[in-house]
Design an enzyme around this catalytic site. Sequence first.
Site, PDB file in Angstrom:
ATOM      1  N   LEU A  13       0.810  -1.210   0.000  1.00 55.63           N
ATOM      2  CA  LEU A  13       0.000   0.000   0.000  1.00 55.63           C
ATOM      3  C   LEU A  13       0.846   1.263   0.000  1.00 55.63           C
ATOM      4  O   LEU A  13       0.482   2.260  -0.639  1.00 55.63           O
ATOM      5  CB  LEU A  13      -0.926  -0.001   1.218  1.00 55.63           C
ATOM      6  CG  LEU A  13      -2.159  -0.898   1.143  1.00 55.63           C
ATOM      7  CD1 LEU A  13      -2.827  -0.983   2.500  1.00 55.63           C
ATOM      8  CD2 LEU A  13      -3.147  -0.373   0.105  1.00 55.63           C
ATOM      9  N   ASP A  53      13.529   3.669   9.826  1.00 54.85           N
ATOM     10  CA  ASP A  53      13.003   2.566  10.622  1.00 54.85           C
ATOM     11  C   ASP A  53      12.184   3.193  11.740  1.00 54.85           C
ATOM     12  O   ASP A  53      12.738   3.835  12.644  1.00 54.85           O
ATOM     13  CB  ASP A  53      14.148   1.731  11.195  1.00 54.85           C
ATOM     14  CG  ASP A  53      13.676   0.563  12.045  1.00 54.85           C
ATOM     15  OD1 ASP A  53      12.475   0.493  12.378  1.00 54.85           O
ATOM     16  OD2 ASP A  53      14.523  -0.282  12.397  1.00 54.85           O
ATOM     17  N   ASN A  79       2.211   4.789   7.262  1.00 49.79           N
ATOM     18  CA  ASN A  79       1.746   3.549   6.636  1.00 49.79           C
ATOM     19  C   ASN A  79       2.435   2.308   7.176  1.00 49.79           C
ATOM     20  O   ASN A  79       1.857   1.220   7.135  1.00 49.79           O
ATOM     21  CB  ASN A  79       1.965   3.639   5.121  1.00 49.79           C
ATOM     22  CG  ASN A  79       1.789   2.305   4.433  1.00 49.79           C
ATOM     23  OD1 ASN A  79       0.680   1.810   4.260  1.00 49.79           O
ATOM     24  ND2 ASN A  79       2.904   1.686   4.042  1.00 49.79           N
ATOM     25  N   TYR A 160      -3.028  -7.123  16.471  1.00 53.07           N
ATOM     26  CA  TYR A 160      -3.219  -6.167  15.384  1.00 53.07           C
ATOM     27  C   TYR A 160      -4.459  -5.289  15.592  1.00 53.07           C
ATOM     28  O   TYR A 160      -4.362  -4.055  15.503  1.00 53.07           O
ATOM     29  CB  TYR A 160      -3.297  -6.912  14.052  1.00 53.07           C
ATOM     30  CG  TYR A 160      -3.357  -6.012  12.845  1.00 53.07           C
ATOM     31  CD1 TYR A 160      -2.229  -5.331  12.393  1.00 53.07           C
ATOM     32  CD2 TYR A 160      -4.550  -5.859  12.135  1.00 53.07           C
ATOM     33  CE1 TYR A 160      -2.288  -4.506  11.277  1.00 53.07           C
ATOM     34  CE2 TYR A 160      -4.617  -5.044  11.018  1.00 53.07           C
ATOM     35  CZ  TYR A 160      -3.485  -4.368  10.594  1.00 53.07           C
ATOM     36  OH  TYR A 160      -3.549  -3.552   9.487  1.00 53.07           O
ATOM     37  N   LYS A 164      -4.495  -1.110  16.184  1.00 52.26           N
ATOM     38  CA  LYS A 164      -5.214  -0.155  15.347  1.00 52.26           C
ATOM     39  C   LYS A 164      -6.246   0.632  16.152  1.00 52.26           C
ATOM     40  O   LYS A 164      -6.522   1.805  15.859  1.00 52.26           O
ATOM     41  CB  LYS A 164      -5.869  -0.869  14.167  1.00 52.26           C
ATOM     42  CG  LYS A 164      -4.855  -1.463  13.186  1.00 52.26           C
ATOM     43  CD  LYS A 164      -3.863  -0.420  12.670  1.00 52.26           C
ATOM     44  CE  LYS A 164      -2.927  -0.974  11.620  1.00 52.26           C
ATOM     45  NZ  LYS A 164      -1.957   0.023  11.115  1.00 52.26           N
ATOM     46  N   THR A 193      -1.720  -7.903   0.190  1.00 54.20           N
ATOM     47  CA  THR A 193      -0.356  -7.443   0.474  1.00 54.20           C
ATOM     48  C   THR A 193       0.408  -8.500   1.260  1.00 54.20           C
ATOM     49  O   THR A 193      -0.169  -9.473   1.763  1.00 54.20           O
ATOM     50  CB  THR A 193      -0.360  -6.141   1.305  1.00 54.20           C
ATOM     51  OG1 THR A 193      -0.928  -6.419   2.602  1.00 54.20           O
ATOM     52  CG2 THR A 193      -1.154  -5.043   0.626  1.00 54.20           C
TER      53      THR A 193
END
Length: 235
Positions: A13, A53, A79, A160, A164, A193
């Site tokens: 992405l 990084d 991103n 995850y 988020k 991805t």
Amino acid sequence: MTTVLVTGANKGLGYEAARQLIAAGHTVYLGCRDPQRGQAAAQQLGARLVQLDVTDDASVATAVRVIEGLGGLDVLVNNAGVEGRSENNSIIGAEEVTADMVREVFDTNVFGVVRVMHAFLPLLQRSSHPVVVNVSSSLGSLSMAESADSPVYHYPGVAYPASKAALNMITVRFANQLPNFRINAVEPGYTDTDLNGHTGTQTVEEGARIIVKMAQTTADGPTGGYFSAHGPVPW
């Protein structure tokens, strides 16, 4: 001309968002952890490479100095992200997840975003129209996680979605306290991805569109929001 930094931009992405932003006439820096892969991507796109990084303070500080020396920054696209899958590429559920696993995901998806935003804030504040886009996920939506009718409800992972959800709150808090900025979280959709082992159902071209749209938010545009290509996402 607007200058944009996209983190985690040598593939997926990030790469596609950079490509679309360059096509729209913007100057784009690719923030890449691996300089060799980053250089190859930058050459393909006609972008500028910045070794970055997001989990390393010194790397981020160096990137700030490089971009400042080349003229400044208007838009930051956070991103870079990891999902934290197991060695056999399976999603790690509640019975298997450990604190170390969660910490590793948060180091990139949450602490990395705060680290980059803190470092680049003085540079962005010099822009006449600073914009920040935080690449989130519908998996961070508490409303959708509570609804048995939503695919988010059935996602087995812990680290995850939690990362988020934290990123969404970070987006709101920064937006509230920086009213001259346009700061929003975006949900690209389930995109094919490396992050998800190429299990996504839409292309990177489709997924990147909301990132690119919000990176080009005007001064009177939304801030503190959470958006997909279909409109606002419920918190």
